[in-house]
Design an enzyme around this catalytic site. Structure first.
Site, short mmCIF file in Angstrom:
data_model
loop_
_atom_site.label_atom_id
_atom_site.label_comp_id
_atom_site.label_asym_id
_atom_site.label_seq_id
_atom_site.Cartn_x
_atom_site.Cartn_y
_atom_site.Cartn_z
N LEU A 203 -7.68 -0.07 -2.57
CA LEU A 203 -9.01 0.53 -2.72
C LEU A 203 -9.57 0.14 -4.08
O LEU A 203 -8.87 0.23 -5.10
CB LEU A 203 -8.91 2.05 -2.61
CG LEU A 203 -8.50 2.57 -1.22
CD1 LEU A 203 -8.08 4.03 -1.30
CD2 LEU A 203 -9.63 2.38 -0.21
N ASN B 67 -1.01 8.91 -3.24
CA ASN B 67 -0.30 8.00 -2.33
C ASN B 67 1.18 8.37 -2.31
O ASN B 67 1.72 8.91 -3.28
CB ASN B 67 -0.44 6.57 -2.87
CG ASN B 67 0.25 5.53 -2.00
OD1 ASN B 67 0.16 5.56 -0.77
ND2 ASN B 67 0.96 4.61 -2.63
N HIS C 134 4.95 6.59 -1.77
CA HIS C 134 5.55 5.25 -1.82
C HIS C 134 7.07 5.37 -1.72
O HIS C 134 7.67 6.21 -2.41
CB HIS C 134 5.16 4.57 -3.14
CG HIS C 134 5.65 3.16 -3.24
ND1 HIS C 134 5.05 2.12 -2.55
CD2 HIS C 134 6.70 2.62 -3.91
CE1 HIS C 134 5.72 1.00 -2.80
NE2 HIS C 134 6.71 1.28 -3.63
N ASP D 80 0.32 0.78 -6.89
CA ASP D 80 1.34 1.83 -7.05
C ASP D 80 1.62 2.12 -8.52
O ASP D 80 2.77 2.37 -8.91
CB ASP D 80 2.63 1.44 -6.31
CG ASP D 80 2.40 1.24 -4.82
OD1 ASP D 80 1.64 2.02 -4.23
OD2 ASP D 80 2.98 0.31 -4.24
C1 GRF Z 1 5.82 5.32 4.44
O1 GRF Z 1 7.10 4.83 4.25
C2 GRF Z 1 5.07 5.35 3.14
O2 GRF Z 1 5.89 5.61 2.05
C3 GRF Z 1 4.51 3.97 3.04
O3 GRF Z 1 4.16 3.62 4.37
C4 GRF Z 1 4.98 4.36 5.28
C5 GRF Z 1 4.06 5.08 6.22
O4 GRF Z 1 4.70 5.67 7.29
N1 GRF Z 1 3.43 3.93 2.08
P1 GRF Z 1 3.89 6.61 8.30
O5 GRF Z 1 2.74 5.78 8.89
O6 GRF Z 1 3.42 7.81 7.57
O7 GRF Z 1 4.88 6.94 9.38
#
Ligand code: GRF
Length: 223
Positions: free
Chosen positions: A94, A108, A110, A146
């Site tokens: 973004l 977010n 991660h 991130d």
């Molecule tokens: C998760 O592992 C998150 O940490 C990463 O993308 C994945 C998303 O999984 N950013 P979901 O679509 O919420 O199942």
């Protein structure tokens, strides 16, 4: 408890983190008022529909460039009244103009202990490095990848891990706990930047304890 905070959730895939939000904070500390996907047909959209939450697709290819996509997306989220934007498996960057529409209010999740292994394929990166401790970070979003201030982190020791699937299985429950907890803390006004070091997010213990913040959240700076 005060009025739920209107939040938007941005997704690209399966949406298990969206589901965790819908199952926990939705209708309590927060109200999911919009789900936006970068991918048409993402299973996450089905989850939104099942919960009666309005959803829309903002595919990059449908716009002249990323800035135009961001503007349309921000406009729709603002129209829906979102005051916090949660990236839950959102696979797009973004730009600064989008972030300026929701200052200090984009977060977010991660699947690594940042600042280790930012960006794509974090678990694969960690396995390739040979780490023995894996983890999850919920952080504020800035214009980097991130790189924004940490809100919550949780580690798990997996000394014998060799396959991404096993690590993912271990990390998923941590994500599904930490992301809703961070949203609840934000909604209660319990998060603030340390004036002495804005990289450090302070968690108001009293506000956190007013709700269900027990059970081992590691406060940023302590963990
Ligand atoms: C998760 O592992 C998150 O940490 C990463 O993308 C994945 C998303 O999984 N950013 P979901 O679509 O919420 O199942």
């Amino acid at each position: 408890m005060s009025e739920p905070l209107p939040i938007a959730v941005l997704v690209s895939g399966t949406g298990t983190n969206l589901q965790a939000l819908l199952d926990t904070v939705h209708g309590r500390e927060a109200e999911v008022v919009a789900v936006a996907s970068s991918v048409a047909g993402a299973p996450a959209l089905e989850r939104a529909e099942q919960s009666g939450v309005p959803s829309a697709v903002f595919a990059r290819a449908a716009y002249s460039d990323r800035a135009a996509r961001d503007e349309a997306l921000a406009g729709w989220l603002a129209e829906r009244g979102a005051r916090l934007v949660v990236l839950a498996g959102y696979m797009e960057l973004l730009g600064a103009p989008f972030l300026a529409r929701f200052p200090g209010a984009v977060i977010n999740v991660h699947p690594s202990l940042l600042p280790s292994f930012p960006g794509l394929a974090a678990i694969e990166q960690a396995l390739a490095y040979g780490v023995k401790v894996f983890g999850v970070t919920v952080h504020f979003v800035d214009t980097g990848v991130d790189s924004g201030p940490v809100i919550l982190q949780r580690a798990v020791e997996l000394p014998d891990a060799s396959e991404p699937e096993g690590v993912l299985t271990a990390l998923r429950p941590l994500e599904h706990e930490l992301l809703p907890r961070a949203v609840a803390l934000f909604a209660r006004g319990a998060l603030a930047a340390d004036p002495e070091n804005p990289r450090r997010t302070l968690v108001d213990r009293a506000a956190g304890e007013a709700g269900d913040d027990g059970g081992g959240a590691i406060r940023a700076g302590e963990g």
